[in-house]
Write a protein that holds these residues in place. Structure first.
Motif, PDB file in Angstrom:
ATOM      1  N   TYR A 194     -42.944  11.776  20.643  1.00 27.65           N
ATOM      2  CA  TYR A 194     -44.127  11.130  20.052  1.00 27.65           C
ATOM      3  C   TYR A 194     -44.499   9.833  20.741  1.00 27.65           C
ATOM      4  O   TYR A 194     -44.738   8.819  20.098  1.00 27.65           O
ATOM      5  CB  TYR A 194     -43.897  10.917  18.554  1.00 27.65           C
ATOM      6  N   HIS A 248     -37.120  20.428  12.069  1.00 27.00           N
ATOM      7  CA  HIS A 248     -37.738  21.706  11.671  1.00 27.00           C
ATOM      8  C   HIS A 248     -36.845  22.897  11.992  1.00 27.00           C
ATOM      9  O   HIS A 248     -36.882  23.911  11.294  1.00 27.00           O
ATOM     10  CB  HIS A 248     -39.125  21.871  12.305  1.00 27.00           C
ATOM     11  N   GLY A 253     -31.423  12.441   4.347  1.00 29.40           N
ATOM     12  CA  GLY A 253     -30.648  12.423   5.590  1.00 29.40           C
ATOM     13  C   GLY A 253     -31.219  11.508   6.659  1.00 29.40           C
ATOM     14  O   GLY A 253     -31.974  10.566   6.378  1.00 29.40           O
ATOM     15  N   THR A 254     -30.842  11.809   7.903  1.00 24.29           N
ATOM     16  CA  THR A 254     -31.283  11.020   9.055  1.00 24.29           C
ATOM     17  C   THR A 254     -32.809  11.044   9.147  1.00 24.29           C
ATOM     18  O   THR A 254     -33.455  10.009   9.324  1.00 24.29           O
ATOM     19  CB  THR A 254     -30.703  11.638  10.349  1.00 24.29           C
ATOM     20  N   GLY A 290     -30.398  20.530   4.746  1.00 26.45           N
ATOM     21  CA  GLY A 290     -29.735  20.692   3.455  1.00 26.45           C
ATOM     22  C   GLY A 290     -30.691  20.738   2.279  1.00 26.45           C
ATOM     23  O   GLY A 290     -30.591  21.622   1.422  1.00 26.45           O
ATOM     24  N   PRO A 313     -33.097  17.341   6.272  1.00 23.79           N
ATOM     25  CA  PRO A 313     -34.103  18.416   6.237  1.00 23.79           C
ATOM     26  C   PRO A 313     -33.493  19.820   6.245  1.00 23.79           C
ATOM     27  O   PRO A 313     -34.130  20.769   5.763  1.00 23.79           O
ATOM     28  CB  PRO A 313     -34.936  18.173   7.496  1.00 23.79           C
ATOM     29  N   VAL A 354     -25.917  24.763   8.924  1.00 24.15           N
ATOM     30  CA  VAL A 354     -27.294  24.694   9.423  1.00 24.15           C
ATOM     31  C   VAL A 354     -27.619  23.285   9.923  1.00 24.15           C
ATOM     32  O   VAL A 354     -26.964  22.320   9.532  1.00 24.15           O
ATOM     33  CB  VAL A 354     -28.297  25.072   8.294  1.00 24.15           C
ATOM     34  N   THR A 359     -24.325  18.750   7.346  1.00 21.70           N
ATOM     35  CA  THR A 359     -23.897  17.346   7.428  1.00 21.70           C
ATOM     36  C   THR A 359     -24.498  16.594   8.616  1.00 21.70           C
ATOM     37  O   THR A 359     -24.210  15.409   8.804  1.00 21.70           O
ATOM     38  CB  THR A 359     -22.356  17.256   7.469  1.00 21.70           C
ATOM     39  N   SER A 383     -25.886  14.923  12.107  1.00 12.06           N
ATOM     40  CA  SER A 383     -25.363  14.362  13.357  1.00 12.06           C
ATOM     41  C   SER A 383     -25.355  12.839  13.271  1.00 12.06           C
ATOM     42  O   SER A 383     -25.913  12.257  12.345  1.00 12.06           O
ATOM     43  CB  SER A 383     -26.271  14.780  14.510  1.00 12.06           C
ATOM     44  N   ILE A 398     -35.458   9.795  22.048  1.00  9.09           N
ATOM     45  CA  ILE A 398     -35.416   8.656  21.121  1.00  9.09           C
ATOM     46  C   ILE A 398     -35.622   7.345  21.878  1.00  9.09           C
ATOM     47  O   ILE A 398     -36.362   6.462  21.437  1.00  9.09           O
ATOM     48  CB  ILE A 398     -34.096   8.677  20.312  1.00  9.09           C
ATOM     49  N   TYR A 425     -21.843  15.895  13.110  1.00  7.20           N
ATOM     50  CA  TYR A 425     -21.031  15.033  12.240  1.00  7.20           C
ATOM     51  C   TYR A 425     -20.185  15.886  11.286  1.00  7.20           C
ATOM     52  O   TYR A 425     -20.726  16.572  10.417  1.00  7.20           O
ATOM     53  CB  TYR A 425     -21.950  14.108  11.438  1.00  7.20           C
ATOM     54  N   ASP A 464     -28.378  19.988  12.499  1.00  8.38           N
ATOM     55  CA  ASP A 464     -27.801  19.312  13.671  1.00  8.38           C
ATOM     56  C   ASP A 464     -26.300  19.568  13.832  1.00  8.38           C
ATOM     57  O   ASP A 464     -25.760  19.377  14.915  1.00  8.38           O
ATOM     58  CB  ASP A 464     -27.989  17.786  13.539  1.00  8.38           C
ATOM     59  N   LEU A 515     -33.321  19.153  15.945  1.00 13.40           N
ATOM     60  CA  LEU A 515     -34.687  18.935  15.475  1.00 13.40           C
ATOM     61  C   LEU A 515     -34.743  19.241  13.990  1.00 13.40           C
ATOM     62  O   LEU A 515     -34.150  20.234  13.531  1.00 13.40           O
ATOM     63  CB  LEU A 515     -35.655  19.871  16.206  1.00 13.40           C
ATOM     64  N   SER A 575     -39.342   6.313  12.480  1.00  8.35           N
ATOM     65  CA  SER A 575     -39.751   6.103  13.882  1.00  8.35           C
ATOM     66  C   SER A 575     -41.235   6.398  14.053  1.00  8.35           C
ATOM     67  O   SER A 575     -41.948   5.660  14.742  1.00  8.35           O
ATOM     68  CB  SER A 575     -38.896   6.927  14.848  1.00  8.35           C
ATOM     69  N   LYS A 576     -41.733   7.447  13.385  1.00  8.31           N
ATOM     70  CA  LYS A 576     -43.176   7.747  13.515  1.00  8.31           C
ATOM     71  C   LYS A 576     -44.017   6.691  12.827  1.00  8.31           C
ATOM     72  O   LYS A 576     -45.120   6.379  13.276  1.00  8.31           O
ATOM     73  CB  LYS A 576     -43.494   9.140  12.940  1.00  8.31           C
TER      74      LYS A 576
HETATM   75  P1  FAD Z   1     -29.219  14.933   8.762  1.00  5.25           P
HETATM   76  O1  FAD Z   1     -30.648  14.608   8.607  1.00  5.25           O
HETATM   77  O2  FAD Z   1     -28.398  14.096   9.680  1.00  5.25           O
HETATM   78  O3  FAD Z   1     -28.600  14.939   7.296  1.00  5.25           O
HETATM   79  C1  FAD Z   1     -27.249  15.154   7.071  1.00  5.25           C
HETATM   80  C2  FAD Z   1     -26.884  14.509   5.755  1.00  5.25           C
HETATM   81  O4  FAD Z   1     -25.582  14.921   5.393  1.00  5.25           O
HETATM   82  C3  FAD Z   1     -26.849  12.985   5.823  1.00  5.25           C
HETATM   83  O5  FAD Z   1     -27.664  12.451   4.819  1.00  5.25           O
HETATM   84  C4  FAD Z   1     -25.380  12.639   5.585  1.00  5.25           C
HETATM   85  O6  FAD Z   1     -25.210  11.434   4.846  1.00  5.25           O
HETATM   86  C5  FAD Z   1     -24.906  13.833   4.782  1.00  5.25           C
HETATM   87  N1  FAD Z   1     -23.474  14.060   4.880  1.00  5.25           N
HETATM   88  C6  FAD Z   1     -22.716  14.149   6.004  1.00  5.25           C
HETATM   89  N2  FAD Z   1     -21.421  14.401   5.693  1.00  5.25           N
HETATM   90  C7  FAD Z   1     -21.360  14.457   4.341  1.00  5.25           C
HETATM   91  C8  FAD Z   1     -20.307  14.675   3.414  1.00  5.25           C
HETATM   92  N3  FAD Z   1     -19.059  14.912   3.820  1.00  5.25           N
HETATM   93  N4  FAD Z   1     -20.605  14.648   2.088  1.00  5.25           N
HETATM   94  C9  FAD Z   1     -21.876  14.428   1.651  1.00  5.25           C
HETATM   95  N5  FAD Z   1     -22.903  14.211   2.486  1.00  5.25           N
HETATM   96  C10 FAD Z   1     -22.664  14.238   3.819  1.00  5.25           C
HETATM   97  N6  FAD Z   1     -36.352  15.413  14.799  1.00  5.25           N
HETATM   98  C11 FAD Z   1     -37.566  15.986  14.801  1.00  5.25           C
HETATM   99  O7  FAD Z   1     -37.674  17.204  14.612  1.00  5.25           O
HETATM  100  N7  FAD Z   1     -38.708  15.253  15.009  1.00  5.25           N
HETATM  101  C12 FAD Z   1     -38.657  13.921  15.233  1.00  5.25           C
HETATM  102  O8  FAD Z   1     -39.692  13.282  15.416  1.00  5.25           O
HETATM  103  C13 FAD Z   1     -37.395  13.285  15.225  1.00  5.25           C
HETATM  104  N8  FAD Z   1     -37.288  11.953  15.410  1.00  5.25           N
HETATM  105  C14 FAD Z   1     -36.065  11.349  15.337  1.00  5.25           C
HETATM  106  C15 FAD Z   1     -35.989   9.971  15.526  1.00  5.25           C
HETATM  107  C16 FAD Z   1     -34.762   9.331  15.461  1.00  5.25           C
HETATM  108  C17 FAD Z   1     -34.694   7.836  15.637  1.00  5.25           C
HETATM  109  C18 FAD Z   1     -33.591  10.095  15.180  1.00  5.25           C
HETATM  110  C19 FAD Z   1     -32.257   9.414  15.081  1.00  5.25           C
HETATM  111  C20 FAD Z   1     -33.650  11.460  15.005  1.00  5.25           C
HETATM  112  C21 FAD Z   1     -34.899  12.110  15.093  1.00  5.25           C
HETATM  113  N9  FAD Z   1     -35.017  13.486  14.937  1.00  5.25           N
HETATM  114  C22 FAD Z   1     -36.242  14.083  14.993  1.00  5.25           C
HETATM  115  C23 FAD Z   1     -33.847  14.337  14.686  1.00  5.25           C
HETATM  116  C24 FAD Z   1     -33.758  14.669  13.198  1.00  5.25           C
HETATM  117  O9  FAD Z   1     -33.662  13.479  12.459  1.00  5.25           O
HETATM  118  C25 FAD Z   1     -32.559  15.564  12.951  1.00  5.25           C
HETATM  119  O10 FAD Z   1     -32.676  16.721  13.755  1.00  5.25           O
HETATM  120  C26 FAD Z   1     -32.482  15.979  11.504  1.00  5.25           C
HETATM  121  O11 FAD Z   1     -32.393  14.873  10.629  1.00  5.25           O
HETATM  122  C27 FAD Z   1     -31.262  16.879  11.278  1.00  5.25           C
HETATM  123  O12 FAD Z   1     -31.258  17.307   9.973  1.00  5.25           O
HETATM  124  P2  FAD Z   1     -29.906  17.729   9.240  1.00  5.25           P
HETATM  125  O13 FAD Z   1     -30.306  18.048   7.836  1.00  5.25           O
HETATM  126  O14 FAD Z   1     -29.195  18.738  10.032  1.00  5.25           O
HETATM  127  O15 FAD Z   1     -28.988  16.432   9.250  1.00  5.25           O
END
Ligand code: FAD
Ligand code: AMP
Length: 485
Positions: free
Chosen positions: A364, A334, A52-53, A21, A19, A323, A156, A158, A197, A288, A325, A332, A62-63
C-alpha cells in the motif's frame, strides 16, 4: 494443575482472534456449532483486545497512517497543480496517531460485538494445547481453566523476526509496532528490510518529512514480485526520495547521543555506517507457537517453524486444524480468513476448498503495487508459452484527470489457451483493480473474455481492459507494436 474431568465442552475451540481465528469462530457459530475463541492480546492500556496483529498493530493501523500521511503529502505538495493553494499546511502527529487508535478501537470492539451477536464465547487468556484436544487457559490473574473440544483451530499468527545486530529497545530501535507510535517525525529514519512492511512504514514517515534510508540485504528489489513491476517501483520510490540501498547487510548497531549508528556492509563489500534518529527493523515475520503445544498434543512443526498442515489446513492430529500466519503460505490477513472459513465449513461436513493460486497481494505505497497469480519469471521458468499485455496509466484519461499517472497494468495469459495466468499492477488503486482480474481468473477467464467486458468510462479500470486487449495487440488507446491476433 486444573481438573479436566469437569472441563466445559465445545464443538470448536479457536486459539487466537486475528483475521484467521475470528473469522473461523464466526463461521463455525453460523454453522450452529458451540464455539469458543481464546485470545491473550492486550492493548497499550493493558485491556484485553480482539482482532490480532491485523486490527491492532498490522493492516488497519498501518493503512490508517498511510492514508493520513498521503493526505498531508497531497495537501503540501500536490494540490497546487489543481489550482489549490495550501500554504502553511502542518501535520499534528499526535492527532494522526489518535485517529489511528480510534479506528483500531472501533474495529476491535466490533469483533467483540460480532462474537456476541453470533454466540461465540470469548475467553481471555493464554491457551496451551494438551493431549486429547484439551485446551488449558491461563487468565490474567494466573488462574488456569481447562476446556475440552471436539475440534481445535489454531490461529496464533506470527511475530516480527528479531535480529541480534539491531535489538529492539522500543525507544530508538523499534519493530513495525513501534513505528506506528512515533510521537514526532524522525529527522533521519533508517529501516532494515525494504520489503512490504518496510516500504509502507517508510512511505508514511517520508511523506511527513523524514529522510528515509532503507537497507536491504538482497540485491534484487522486491524479489518475489514480477521484475518489470519491481524495476518500475524502484524508480518511482527513488523519485519520491526513498533512499533504497540494495545488497546492504547490517552487521551492528549502537545507540549513542540519542541517535542510532548502524554498521553495514554495502553491495561492494565495503564497511559503511549511517546515523539515524530512529531505526525500524522490518526483516520479516515468523510463525508464533511459543508455549502453545504440549509435547503429546499430536501437532507437528515444519522445517520453517510453521505448524505443519496439509492443503485443507489439517495438522497431523485428527480434529486439530491450523490457519493463518502460523501455517505455510503468504502471511496475509485475507489468506488466513479464507482458511478459517474453509476449516469451519469442512468441520460442518461441507467440501469447501481454497484456491491458493489466486490470492491477491498488495503493497500500500503510492502508487500501490498489487499482484495475483504467477509472475512472468515463474511462467518462463515453467516453460509455458505466454503472451503479455500492458497498459500504462499515463495513457488513462482518468489517471490524468487525477494527476496520478505513474505505473502500468500487466496481464499475462497462456500462449495457447489464453487463460489469464497473472496480473501485476503498479499504479493508482492497484489493490482494487487487481481484484477485478482475480475475479476473472477465479471464473477461468481468458484475456479475450476480459477484453470483451464493457468497462465504465472514464475509470482507472479501463487500464485493466486495455491491458487485456493488449495481450492480443488490439489495445485501442496505445500503439500496438506486434502483429494483431
Ligand atoms: P494474527 O493476526 O497474528 O493473530 C493471532 C492472534 O493469536 C493474536 O492476537 C495473538 O495474541 C493470539 N495468540 C497467539 N498465541 C496465543 C495463545 N497461546 N493463546 C491465546 N491467544 C494467542 N496483511 C494483509 O493482508 N494486508 C495488509 O495490508 C497487511 N499489513 C500489515 C502491516 C503490518 C505492520 C503488519 C505487522 C502485518 C500486516 N499484514 C497485512 C499481515 C497481517 O497482519 C497478518 O497476515 C494477519 O494478521 C495474520 O492473521 P492471523 O489471524 O493468522 O494472526
Ligand atoms: P518482508 O518479508 O516483505 O517483510 O521483507 C523483509 C525484508 O527484509 C526482505 O526483503 C529481506 O531480504 C530483508 N532482510 C532480512 N534480513 C536483513 C538484514 N539483516 N539486513 C537487511 N535486510 C534484511
Amino acid at each position: 494443575m486444573s481438573d479436566n474431568t469437569t472441563a466445559e465442552q465445545f464443538d470448536v475451540i479457536v486459539i487466537g482472534s486475528g483475521p484467521a481465528g475470528y473469522v473461523a469462530a464466526i463461521r463455525c457459530a453460523q454453522l450452529d456449532m458451540k464455539v469458543a475463541c481464546i485470545e491473550k492480546m492486550k492493548d497499550r492500556d493493558g485491556k484485553n483486545t480482539l482482532g490480532g496483529t491485523c486490527l491492532n498493530v498490522g493492516c488497519i493501523p498501518s493503512k490508517s497512517l498511510l492514508d493520513s500521511s498521503y493526505k498531508y503529502h497531497e495537501a503540501a505538495e500536490q494540490l497546487s497543480i489543481h489550482g489549490i493553494e495550501t500554504k502553511g499546511v502542518k501535520i499534528d502527529v499526535k492527532k494522526m496517531i489518535e485517529r489511528k487508535d480510534g479506528i483500531v478501537k472501533q474495529l476491535t470492539s466490533g469483533i467483540g460485538q460480532l462474537f456476541k451477536a453470533n454466540g461465540v464465547t470469548h475467553i481471555e487468556g493464554t491457551a496451551k494445547l494438551l493431549a486429547q484436544k484439551v485446551v488449558e487457559v491461563t487468565n490474567n490473574d494466573g488462574a488456569v481453566t481447562s476446556y475440552q473440544a471436539e475440534n481445535v483451530i489454531i490461529a496464533t499468527g506470527s511475530t516480527s523476526i528479531d535480529i541480534p545486530v539491531a535489538q529492539i529497545d522500543n525507544k530508538y530501535i523499534v519493530d513495525s509496532t513501534g513505528a506506528l507510535e512515533f510521537s514526532t517525525v524522525p529527522k533521519r529514519l533508517g529501516i532494515i528490510g525494504a520489503g512490504v512492511i518496510g516500504l509502507e512504514l517508510g512511505s508514511v514517515w517520508s511523506r511527513l518529512g523524514s529522510e528515509v534510508v532503507l537497507l536491504e540485504a538482497q540485491d534484487r528489489f522486491l524479489a518475489m514480485m514480477d521484475q518489470q513491476i519491481s524495476k518500475d517501483a524502484l524508480k518511482i520510490f527513488n523519485k519520491q526520495g526513498l533512499d533504497i540501498r540494495l545488497g546492504c547487510r547490517v552487521t551492528g548497531s549502537e545507540v549513542k547521543n540519542k541517535k542510532v549508528e548502524v554498521q553495514f556492509q554495502d553491495g561492494d563489500g565495503n564497511e559503511q555506517s549511517e546515523t539515524f534518529d530512529k531505526l525500524i527493523v522490518c526483516v520479516g515475520r515468523k510463525a508464533y507457537t511459543e508455549n502453545l503445544l504440549a509435547p503429546d498434543c499430536g501437532v507437528n512443526i515444519d522445517e520453517r517453524g510453521c505448524i505443519y498442515v496439509n492443503d485443507l489446513c489439517m495438522t497431523d492430529a485428527p480434529g486439530i486444524y491450523a490457519v493463518g500466519d502460523v501455517v505455510r503460505g503468504p502471511m496475509l490477513a485475507h489468506k488466513g480468513s479464507e482458511e478459517g472459513v474453509m476449516v469451519a465449513e469442512r468441520i460442518a461436513g461441507q467440501q469447501t476448498v481454497l484456491n491458493y493460486d489466486i490470492i491477491p497481494n498488495v503493497i500500500y505505497t503510492h502508487p500501490e503495487i498489487a499482484s495475483v497469480g504467477q509472475t512472468e519469471e515463474q511462467i518462463k521458468a515453467d516453460g509455458e508459452p505466454y503472451n503479455v499485455g500492458m497498459f500504462p496509466f499515463v495513457a488513462s484519461g482518468r489517471a490524468l484527470a487525477a494527476n496520478d499517472t505513474d505505473g502500468l497494468v500487466k496481464i499475462i495469459a497462456h500462449g495457447e489457451t489464453d487463460r489469464i495466468l497473472g496480473c501485476h499492477i503498479i499504479g493508482p488503486s492497484a489493490a482494487d483493480l487487481v481484484q477485478q482480474v482475480a475475479i476473472a481468473m477465479e471464473f477461468g477467464s481468458s484475456a479475450e473474455d476480459l477484453g470483451m467486458i464493457v468497462f465504465g468510462h472514464p475509470t482507472l479500470s479501463e487500464a485493466v481492459h486495455e491491458a487485456a486487449l493488449s495481450v492480443h495487440n488490439h489495445a485501442i488507446h496505445k500503439a500496438n507494436r506486434r502483429k494483431r491476433k
